[in-house]
Design a protein around this motif. Structure first.
Motif, mmCIF file in Angstrom:
data_model
loop_
_atom_site.group_PDB
_atom_site.id
_atom_site.type_symbol
_atom_site.label_atom_id
_atom_site.label_comp_id
_atom_site.label_asym_id
_atom_site.label_seq_id
_atom_site.Cartn_x
_atom_site.Cartn_y
_atom_site.Cartn_z
ATOM 1 N N ASP A 128 0.823 -1.209 0.000
ATOM 2 C CA ASP A 128 0.000 0.000 0.000
ATOM 3 C C ASP A 128 0.858 1.261 0.000
ATOM 4 N N ARG B 180 2.221 1.712 -3.501
ATOM 5 C CA ARG B 180 1.187 2.224 -4.410
ATOM 6 C C ARG B 180 0.964 3.721 -4.201
ATOM 7 N N PRO C 276 1.485 5.559 -7.878
ATOM 8 C CA PRO C 276 0.120 5.052 -8.083
ATOM 9 C C PRO C 276 -0.170 4.505 -9.477
#
Length: 102
Positions: free
Chosen positions: A64, A67, A71
Motif C-alpha cells: 500500500d 502504491r 500510483p
C-alpha cells in the motif's frame, strides 16, 4: 487484477523498508534472471521508488505504501523473498514477452 505485458518491462524495482538484506538478495537474483532481457533491476527504499519504474515488487506489508508513491505503476506484493510464485510469474512474463495477471 492488473495485467502486465512482460515485453514492455524495462525497469523493475525491488522496494524494501527494513534493511535486513533479503530484498537486496532478491534484487541480485532478479538481475541475473533478467539480464538477457535487457531489464534494469534496482533496489530502492519504498518511500523513494523511482517514478520511471515499470513494475515494483515488494513485501506484502509494504504494498500500500508503494502504491502511494507510484500510483500508476503495477505493484506486485510477495510473501517469500526467494521463490515467491507471484514474482516468478512476472519474471516468466518478462522472459517470454507474455502477459500476466497479478
Amino acid at each position: 487484477m492488473t495485467t502486465i505485458d512482460g515485453s514492455s518491462i524495462k525497469k523493475l524495482v525491488v522496494a524494501c523498508d527494513a534493511g535486513m538484506g533479503s530484498s537486496v538478495m532478491l534484487a541480485g537474483q532478479l538481475k541475473k534472471q533478467l539480464k538477457k532481457n535487457g531489464v534494469t533491476v534496482e533496489h530502492s527504499p519504498v518511500a523513494q521508488i523511482p517514478k520511471d519504474a515499470d513494475v515494483v515488487v515488494t513485501q506484502s506489508g509494504l504494498a500500500d505504501r508503494a502504491r502511494g508513491v507510484v500510483p500508476d505503476v503495477p505493484v506486485i506484493p510477495f510473501q517469500l523473498f526467494m521463490g515467491d510464485p507471484k514474482v516468478a510469474k512476472v519474471v516468466k512474463a518478462i522472459q517470454d514477452g507474455s502477459t500476466v495477471e497479478v
